[in-house]
Write a protein that holds these residues in place. Structure first.
Motif, PDB file in Angstrom:
ATOM      1  N   THR A 347       0.829  -1.207   0.000  1.00  0.00           N
ATOM      2  CA  THR A 347       0.000   0.000   0.000  1.00  0.00           C
ATOM      3  C   THR A 347       0.862   1.255   0.000  1.00  0.00           C
ATOM      4  O   THR A 347       0.626   2.195  -0.776  1.00  0.00           O
ATOM      5  CB  THR A 347      -0.935  -0.001   1.226  1.00  0.00           C
ATOM      6  OG1 THR A 347      -1.815  -1.132   1.138  1.00  0.00           O
ATOM      7  CG2 THR A 347      -1.752   1.277   1.296  1.00  0.00           C
ATOM      8  N   VAL A 348       1.856   1.277   0.860  1.00  0.00           N
ATOM      9  CA  VAL A 348       2.741   2.447   0.936  1.00  0.00           C
ATOM     10  C   VAL A 348       3.479   2.642  -0.382  1.00  0.00           C
ATOM     11  O   VAL A 348       3.588   3.769  -0.897  1.00  0.00           O
ATOM     12  CB  VAL A 348       3.720   2.287   2.113  1.00  0.00           C
ATOM     13  CG1 VAL A 348       4.820   3.340   2.041  1.00  0.00           C
ATOM     14  CG2 VAL A 348       2.971   2.394   3.441  1.00  0.00           C
ATOM     15  N   GLU A 349       3.977   1.554  -0.962  1.00  0.00           N
ATOM     16  CA  GLU A 349       4.688   1.666  -2.239  1.00  0.00           C
ATOM     17  C   GLU A 349       3.755   2.180  -3.338  1.00  0.00           C
ATOM     18  O   GLU A 349       4.164   2.968  -4.201  1.00  0.00           O
ATOM     19  CB  GLU A 349       5.271   0.308  -2.626  1.00  0.00           C
ATOM     20  CG  GLU A 349       6.437  -0.128  -1.748  1.00  0.00           C
ATOM     21  CD  GLU A 349       6.933  -1.516  -2.089  1.00  0.00           C
ATOM     22  OE1 GLU A 349       6.546  -2.038  -3.161  1.00  0.00           O
ATOM     23  OE2 GLU A 349       7.709  -2.088  -1.290  1.00  0.00           O
ATOM     24  N   TRP A 350       2.505   1.736  -3.309  1.00  0.00           N
ATOM     25  CA  TRP A 350       1.545   2.191  -4.317  1.00  0.00           C
ATOM     26  C   TRP A 350       1.272   3.686  -4.164  1.00  0.00           C
ATOM     27  O   TRP A 350       1.187   4.417  -5.161  1.00  0.00           O
ATOM     28  CB  TRP A 350       0.246   1.400  -4.197  1.00  0.00           C
ATOM     29  CG  TRP A 350      -0.753   1.747  -5.265  1.00  0.00           C
ATOM     30  CD1 TRP A 350      -0.850   1.212  -6.514  1.00  0.00           C
ATOM     31  CD2 TRP A 350      -1.789   2.737  -5.175  1.00  0.00           C
ATOM     32  NE1 TRP A 350      -1.872   1.796  -7.214  1.00  0.00           N
ATOM     33  CE2 TRP A 350      -2.472   2.741  -6.416  1.00  0.00           C
ATOM     34  CE3 TRP A 350      -2.206   3.613  -4.175  1.00  0.00           C
ATOM     35  CZ2 TRP A 350      -3.549   3.584  -6.678  1.00  0.00           C
ATOM     36  CZ3 TRP A 350      -3.274   4.460  -4.433  1.00  0.00           C
ATOM     37  CH2 TRP A 350      -3.941   4.448  -5.669  1.00  0.00           C
ATOM     38  N   ILE A 351       1.146   4.156  -2.934  1.00  0.00           N
ATOM     39  CA  ILE A 351       0.903   5.585  -2.700  1.00  0.00           C
ATOM     40  C   ILE A 351       2.074   6.417  -3.221  1.00  0.00           C
ATOM     41  O   ILE A 351       1.884   7.440  -3.892  1.00  0.00           O
ATOM     42  CB  ILE A 351       0.668   5.853  -1.199  1.00  0.00           C
ATOM     43  CG1 ILE A 351      -0.672   5.250  -0.765  1.00  0.00           C
ATOM     44  CG2 ILE A 351       0.694   7.351  -0.902  1.00  0.00           C
ATOM     45  CD1 ILE A 351      -0.915   5.294   0.732  1.00  0.00           C
ATOM     46  N   TYR A 355       1.238   9.038  -5.961  1.00  0.00           N
ATOM     47  CA  TYR A 355       1.128  10.428  -5.508  1.00  0.00           C
ATOM     48  C   TYR A 355       2.481  11.058  -5.165  1.00  0.00           C
ATOM     49  O   TYR A 355       2.537  12.249  -4.868  1.00  0.00           O
ATOM     50  CB  TYR A 355       0.202  10.503  -4.289  1.00  0.00           C
ATOM     51  CG  TYR A 355      -1.194  10.009  -4.581  1.00  0.00           C
ATOM     52  CD1 TYR A 355      -2.081  10.772  -5.338  1.00  0.00           C
ATOM     53  CD2 TYR A 355      -1.625   8.767  -4.118  1.00  0.00           C
ATOM     54  CE1 TYR A 355      -3.363  10.311  -5.616  1.00  0.00           C
ATOM     55  CE2 TYR A 355      -2.905   8.307  -4.391  1.00  0.00           C
ATOM     56  CZ  TYR A 355      -3.767   9.078  -5.144  1.00  0.00           C
ATOM     57  OH  TYR A 355      -5.026   8.621  -5.427  1.00  0.00           O
ATOM     58  N   GLY A 356       3.535  10.262  -5.188  1.00  0.00           N
ATOM     59  CA  GLY A 356       4.860  10.783  -4.889  1.00  0.00           C
ATOM     60  C   GLY A 356       5.199  10.697  -3.413  1.00  0.00           C
ATOM     61  O   GLY A 356       4.319  10.583  -2.551  1.00  0.00           O
ATOM     62  N   SER A 357       6.502  10.746  -3.116  1.00  0.00           N
ATOM     63  CA  SER A 357       6.937  10.720  -1.719  1.00  0.00           C
ATOM     64  C   SER A 357       6.786  12.113  -1.116  1.00  0.00           C
ATOM     65  O   SER A 357       6.538  13.091  -1.815  1.00  0.00           O
ATOM     66  CB  SER A 357       8.397  10.264  -1.634  1.00  0.00           C
ATOM     67  OG  SER A 357       9.229  11.146  -2.362  1.00  0.00           O
ATOM     68  N   GLY A 358       6.927  12.198   0.187  1.00  0.00           N
ATOM     69  CA  GLY A 358       6.789  13.481   0.864  1.00  0.00           C
ATOM     70  C   GLY A 358       5.358  13.883   1.121  1.00  0.00           C
ATOM     71  O   GLY A 358       5.093  14.971   1.642  1.00  0.00           O
ATOM     72  N   ARG A 380       7.938   5.469   6.903  1.00  0.00           N
ATOM     73  CA  ARG A 380       9.251   6.109   7.085  1.00  0.00           C
ATOM     74  C   ARG A 380      10.241   5.630   6.032  1.00  0.00           C
ATOM     75  O   ARG A 380      11.040   6.414   5.518  1.00  0.00           O
ATOM     76  CB  ARG A 380       9.781   5.825   8.493  1.00  0.00           C
ATOM     77  CG  ARG A 380       9.188   6.727   9.569  1.00  0.00           C
ATOM     78  CD  ARG A 380       9.975   6.657  10.858  1.00  0.00           C
ATOM     79  NE  ARG A 380       9.880   5.341  11.478  1.00  0.00           N
ATOM     80  CZ  ARG A 380       8.935   5.004  12.363  1.00  0.00           C
ATOM     81  NH1 ARG A 380       8.008   5.881  12.714  1.00  0.00           N
ATOM     82  NH2 ARG A 380       8.920   3.800  12.900  1.00  0.00           N
ATOM     83  N   ARG A 381      10.195   4.342   5.711  1.00  0.00           N
ATOM     84  CA  ARG A 381      11.121   3.807   4.707  1.00  0.00           C
ATOM     85  C   ARG A 381      10.877   4.425   3.336  1.00  0.00           C
ATOM     86  O   ARG A 381      11.788   4.492   2.509  1.00  0.00           O
ATOM     87  CB  ARG A 381      10.980   2.281   4.620  1.00  0.00           C
ATOM     88  CG  ARG A 381      11.542   1.533   5.812  1.00  0.00           C
ATOM     89  CD  ARG A 381      11.660   0.043   5.524  1.00  0.00           C
ATOM     90  NE  ARG A 381      10.361  -0.581   5.311  1.00  0.00           N
ATOM     91  CZ  ARG A 381       9.644  -1.163   6.268  1.00  0.00           C
ATOM     92  NH1 ARG A 381      10.097  -1.175   7.519  1.00  0.00           N
ATOM     93  NH2 ARG A 381       8.476  -1.722   5.988  1.00  0.00           N
ATOM     94  N   SER A 382       9.651   4.883   3.095  1.00  0.00           N
ATOM     95  CA  SER A 382       9.300   5.428   1.783  1.00  0.00           C
ATOM     96  C   SER A 382       9.189   6.947   1.776  1.00  0.00           C
ATOM     97  O   SER A 382       8.810   7.534   0.761  1.00  0.00           O
ATOM     98  CB  SER A 382       7.967   4.819   1.314  1.00  0.00           C
ATOM     99  OG  SER A 382       8.081   3.420   1.170  1.00  0.00           O
TER     100      SER A 382
END
Length: 483
Positions: A347-351, A355-358, A380-382
């Motif tokens: 899920t985090v990787e998909w976001i 939508y980009g990091s940050g 945090r890792r992403s």
């Protein structure tokens, strides 16, 4: 270090022919040169139809069940591949293969490979087969494109069937006299039609190959060919169809919702295009949140045991449609042979990719998930900033999930929806423009959406079960079982 190869032989379909294959495996060059490499298991049980003649209209039902049961026993005992020395059974080998996680070696492929390497295309091949195999079109399917196929004339075929299946026939161990003479006459019938090579369509033919060859018949020994095929270092090992294991019951409705999403997102034109799923719906797994918040019964063993049963059922990857349960995944994964697809990481990787990091991302989840910090660690890792509800709003989320009129009680409208929307608006006020529906019950109320109005805000709702479903479908499409 030499890798051990464990091969299972399905016996009982023709006891003598199966035993002959076993003997030829043991004395094959590959085995004699490296005797420590090969382990053979020969399994034979009473099979009531074994002596019935394989006439044109023979039923395969009991034979299919018998073959599957023996193959499944092999699979459960850790066998690497199965040999099925029976031409009639080769007509349904693909059906058996679809239900197993280990390969059933294709005897027809072994035969075709041998013939193509030693016989010129266009040659006339004479086929000695039962009425059933003959009319099933097995040889036309595999050899008809390259060779001219002929069968014994009618009177010779009748005598051949009697020689194999009749009283005092070859299947009963009578390898000379009238039965051998009948087989010889069938071969002469084929030679009279121009056949220069006699191709076996009965594994029992291997029992009398030597006698026929001494009489000048150019007949192939299928058991020898199959044994050499099975012991080749580069022998074919088919990857079984992808099977997804699902830890269900955490919660029950969320499990059904997840399965529906797998089906809905699979690009399928017919039933058979969908992926296999094996589900253990186990609502008795102790509550994950209760353990994390109040140190109640630990669900780790129940989750692990469920995963092991899915593993034993042939799952190549495991999905757990429960966010809070992922707090226990790390301690379980090391003790499994197959991967758990981590819904939170996916899920985090998909976001990030969408939508980009940050990004400032709001998280609606159980208090157990929040306390475990599993989403926070992945974020945090992403490089994502997670925003969680304040105390009062988190209480609303918990009531929406666990309350008397909450989602786990079967409600998806009314007060539970209002409570979630209040908590969602609270997160938007803190700057979140992406919200993770971080409990698998929440998508039963709020659907995955690129743009959803919450009060005066527009926000993306991210459903982890949708992301998980897509990832599992991707594993199936890629033919991989690693994540």
């Amino acid at each position: 270090m030499t890798t051990t190869s464990r091969l299972g032989i399905v016996g009982g379909l023709g006891s003598l022919a199966g035993g002959d294959l076993f003997y030829k495996l043991v004395k094959s060059r590959a085995v004699l040169e490296d005797q420590g490499r090969y382990h053979f298991l020969f399994e034979q049980h009473p099979f009531k139809d074994v002596l019935l003649p394989l006439d044109r209209h023979a039923s395969m039902t009991a034979r299919k069940f018998y073959v599957f049961q023996v193959c499944k026993t092999f699979e459960d005992s850790g066998v690497d591949a199965v040999l099925l020395p029976c031409f009639a059974s080769q007509t349904f080998r693909e059906e058996i293969q679809q239900e197993l996680g280990i390969p059933v070696l294709d005897m027809m492929q072994a035969l075709v490979r041998h013939i193509l390497s030693s016989v010129a295309p266009g040659t006339t091949l004479g086929v000695i087969a039962s009425d059933f195999v003959r009319h099933a079109g097995l040889f036309e399917q595999h050899l008809g494109q390259h060779f001219n196929l002929v069968y014994p004339e009618d009177h010779a075929q009748v005598a051949l069937m009697e020689a194999m299946y009749g009283v005092n026939g070859i299947k009963d161990g009578h390898l000379d006299g009238v039965p051998l003479e009948s087989v010889y006459q069938a071969c002469l019938s084929l030679q009279g039609q121009g056949a220069t090579v006699i191709v076996p369509g009965m594994t029992e033919l291997s029992l009398v190959c030597g006698d026929l060859q001494r009489r000048g018949i150019g007949v192939l020994d299928i058991n020898q060919i199959y044994a050499e095929f099975a012991t080749q270092a580069d022998g074919p090992r088919r990857q079984p169809p992808f099977k997804l294991g699902i830890v269900g019951g955490v919660g029950p409705a969320a499990t059904v919702d997840f399965m529906g999403k797998v089906v809905a997102h699979t690009p399928a034109g017919k039933d058979q295009d969908h992926i296999k799923m094996v589900v253990e719906q186990n609502p008795q797994i102790p509550d994950r949140t209760a353990n994390l918040l109040r140190d109640e019964t630990d669900p780790t063993l129940a989750l692990y045991a469920t995963c092991k049963r899915l593993e034993s059922a042939g799952a190549q990857a495991i999905a757990i449609p429960c966010n809070t349960a992922h707090a226990f995944v790390e301690r379980i994964q090391a003790h499994l042979r197959v991967p758990i697809v981590n819904m939170l990481s996916e899920t985090v990787e998909w976001i990030v990719s969408t939508y980009g990091s940050g990004q400032a991302v709001g998280l609606l989840a159980t208090s157990g998930t929040l306390q475990s910090q599993v989403y926070h660690q992945a974020a945090r890792r992403s490089g994502l900033q997670l925003i969680t509800p304040g105390f009062d709003y988190q209480a609303l989320v918990m009531k929406a999930i666990y309350g008397e009129r909450g989602i786990k009680a079967g409600f998806i409208e009314g007060v539970c929806r209002e409570q979630l929307l209040l908590a969602a608006e609270h997160l938007c006020e803190q700057g979140a423009r992406v919200l993770i529906l971080g409990c698998t019950e929440l998508p039963l109320v709020l659907a995955h959406s690129e743009s959803f109005r919450v009060g005066n805000y527009r926000v993306a709702l991210v459903d982890p079960t949708t992301i998980l479903a897509r990832r599992c479908i991707g594993l199936s499409s890629d033919g991989r079982n690693t994540v």
